[in-house]
Design an enzyme around this catalytic site. Structure first.
Site, short mmCIF file in Angstrom:
data_model
loop_
_atom_site.label_atom_id
_atom_site.label_comp_id
_atom_site.label_asym_id
_atom_site.label_seq_id
_atom_site.Cartn_x
_atom_site.Cartn_y
_atom_site.Cartn_z
N LYS A 147 0.72 -1.14 -0.02
CA LYS A 147 0.06 0.21 -0.12
C LYS A 147 1.06 1.24 0.09
CE LYS A 147 -4.08 -2.02 1.33
NZ LYS A 147 -5.34 -2.74 2.33
N ARG A 190 -3.15 -10.65 4.79
CA ARG A 190 -3.44 -10.39 3.33
C ARG A 190 -2.30 -9.97 2.55
NH1 ARG A 190 -5.66 -7.05 -0.42
NH2 ARG A 190 -7.48 -7.92 -1.61
N1 HH2 Z 1 -7.33 -4.42 0.81
C1 HH2 Z 1 -7.61 -4.27 -0.41
C2 HH2 Z 1 -8.55 -4.87 -0.85
N2 HH2 Z 1 -9.29 -5.77 0.05
N3 HH2 Z 1 -9.71 -6.77 2.04
C3 HH2 Z 1 -9.36 -6.79 3.40
N4 HH2 Z 1 -9.93 -7.61 4.01
N5 HH2 Z 1 -8.42 -6.13 3.70
C4 HH2 Z 1 -7.66 -5.10 3.01
O1 HH2 Z 1 -6.77 -4.48 3.52
C5 HH2 Z 1 -8.17 -4.89 1.78
C6 HH2 Z 1 -8.91 -5.95 1.12
C7 HH2 Z 1 -6.99 -3.45 -1.46
O2 HH2 Z 1 -5.88 -4.15 -2.07
P1 HH2 Z 1 -5.88 -4.90 -3.40
O3 HH2 Z 1 -6.88 -5.75 -3.51
O4 HH2 Z 1 -4.40 -5.42 -3.93
O5 HH2 Z 1 -6.11 -3.80 -4.41
P2 HH2 Z 1 -7.40 -3.25 -5.18
O6 HH2 Z 1 -8.65 -2.95 -4.29
O7 HH2 Z 1 -6.90 -2.21 -6.03
O8 HH2 Z 1 -7.81 -4.48 -6.12
#
Ligand code: HH2
Length: 342
Positions: A280, A316
């Site tokens: 992040k 995660r």
């Molecule tokens: N962060 C993201 C998405 N889902 N779910 C939980 N439980 N906790 C988190 O910190 C979290 C999450 C954001 O990361 P990412 O999926 O890599 O990115 P994007 O939302 O751009 O797909």
């Protein structure tokens, strides 16, 4: 206004008399910080607390999708999207997504978190049908090929969660803590699997514009408490819930740091903590790596290890192999019986 307790967690094998084990894991405490909105945090002795105050901190957490939570669990991220902040476009093709899922499992992921809608700052919402069409074929293909690894669906929409569970998903991971879709709480109750309630302030489109809190740690805890109560009222038994502070979701760098430093306060709910800081933005800011999310692995590992030190049960992450290796070393160093951690 609720005062909240944060156990001051330790790993040293030389435990003092009266040391209390956190949630059946490797960490212990004999002092806690008392956080209130009217005074600075104050240190208190565990010995001065009642068994009822200590019960949520000491109770072992139930297994998650059959996985005992007595050691760190890795949730590998798989975004089947064109625009996710760190792997957008990498796995939009179903074949690429399936290959990535297998690679994550081979790298040591205990759970896969599959999403079809980016919730990065500024992201536009994705229609339900498009989100379903991205992830359901991937989940179905993985199950048809015999993959038994638990699958989490990362969605804010009830219908997407239902379709994902029908294809073989096990866990509903909702970054809106069941607030985005009015049907989500009842759907989650009916689906029967674990549900992750994550804190977010605002909607992805605008959440980074000017995030504000009175006290970020207590505000996030109060929000999670309200969402736990709402989930239970909707028929989701408490033992099926996980909580997540939502690093980066409507938070400045200072907010993220305060939440990570204070993460152990969330153990007061007696629920497993899922923690997602992987790649992040604040890691690039503080680590001096610039805008490329894939360059943030070392900083992500440092933050993940701090989350383990604070007792988070599930990490995660995008970099499953690197996190698995780091977590294995951390477990070996902090286990009272190092051979158990291998
Ligand atoms: N962060 C993201 C998405 N889902 N779910 C939980 N439980 N906790 C988190 O910190 C979290 C999450 C954001 O990361 P990412 O999926 O890599 O990115 P994007 O939302 O751009 O797909």
């Amino acid at each position: 206004m609720t005062d909240r307790l944060r156990p001051l967690l330790q790993t040293d094998p030389l435990r003092p008399d009266g040391a209390i084990t956190l949630a059946g894991g490797p960490l212990w405490f004999d002092h806690l910080a008392l956080h209130s909105r009217t005074a600075p945090p104050r240190r208190i002795r565990a010995a001065d607390l009642s068994p009822a105050d200590l019960a949520p901190l000491t109770a072992p957490r139930p297994a998650l999708c059959g996985l005992p939570l007595d050691r760190p669990r890795i949730m590998g991220v798989l975004n089947v999207t064109p625009d996710s902040f760190s792997d957008g476009g990498d796995h939009l093709d179903p074949e690429a997504a399936i290959a990535r899922a297998r690679a994550l499992v081979d790298a040591g992921a205990d759970i896969l978190d599959i999403g079809g809608e980016s919730t990065r700052p500024g992201a536009d919402p994705v229609p339900e049908a498009a989100e379903t069409a991205r992830i359901v074929p991937v989940i179905a293909a993985l199950r048809a090929a015999g993959l038994t690894t638990p699958i989490s669906v990362d969605t804010r929409k009830a219908a997407v969660a239902r379709a994902a569970f029908a294809a073989g998903a096990d866990l509903f991971n909702d970054v809106s803590a069941l607030t985005h879709d009015p049907a989500s709480a009842a759907t989650a109750a009916g689906l029967g699997g674990p549900v992750c309630l994550m804190h977010a302030q605002g909607d992805p489109k605008t959440m980074q514009d000017a995030p504000r809190y009175d006290d970020v740690l207590l505000d996030v805890a109060d929000f999670l408490e309200a969402r736990i109560q709402a989930a239970v009222a909707a028929g989701i038994p408490r033992h099926r819930l996980l909580i997540d502070p939502g690093i980066g979701f409507g938070k400045t760098t200072a907010h993220n740091l305060a939440l990570i430093r204070g993460l152990a306060l969330l153990h007061g709910f007696g629920l497993p903590i899922l923690f997602g800081a992987s790649r992040k933005r604040f890691i690039g800011v503080l680590g001096g790596t610039g805008p490329e999310p894939k360059s943030r692995t070392p900083g992500s590992l440092a933050v993940a290890l701090e989350a383990l030190r604070q007792g988070a049960q599930v990490l995660r992450v995008h970099d499953a192999a690197q996190t698995r290796q780091a977590a294995a070393l951390w477990s070996a160093l902090t286990s009272q019986n190092p051979t158990e951690a291998t």
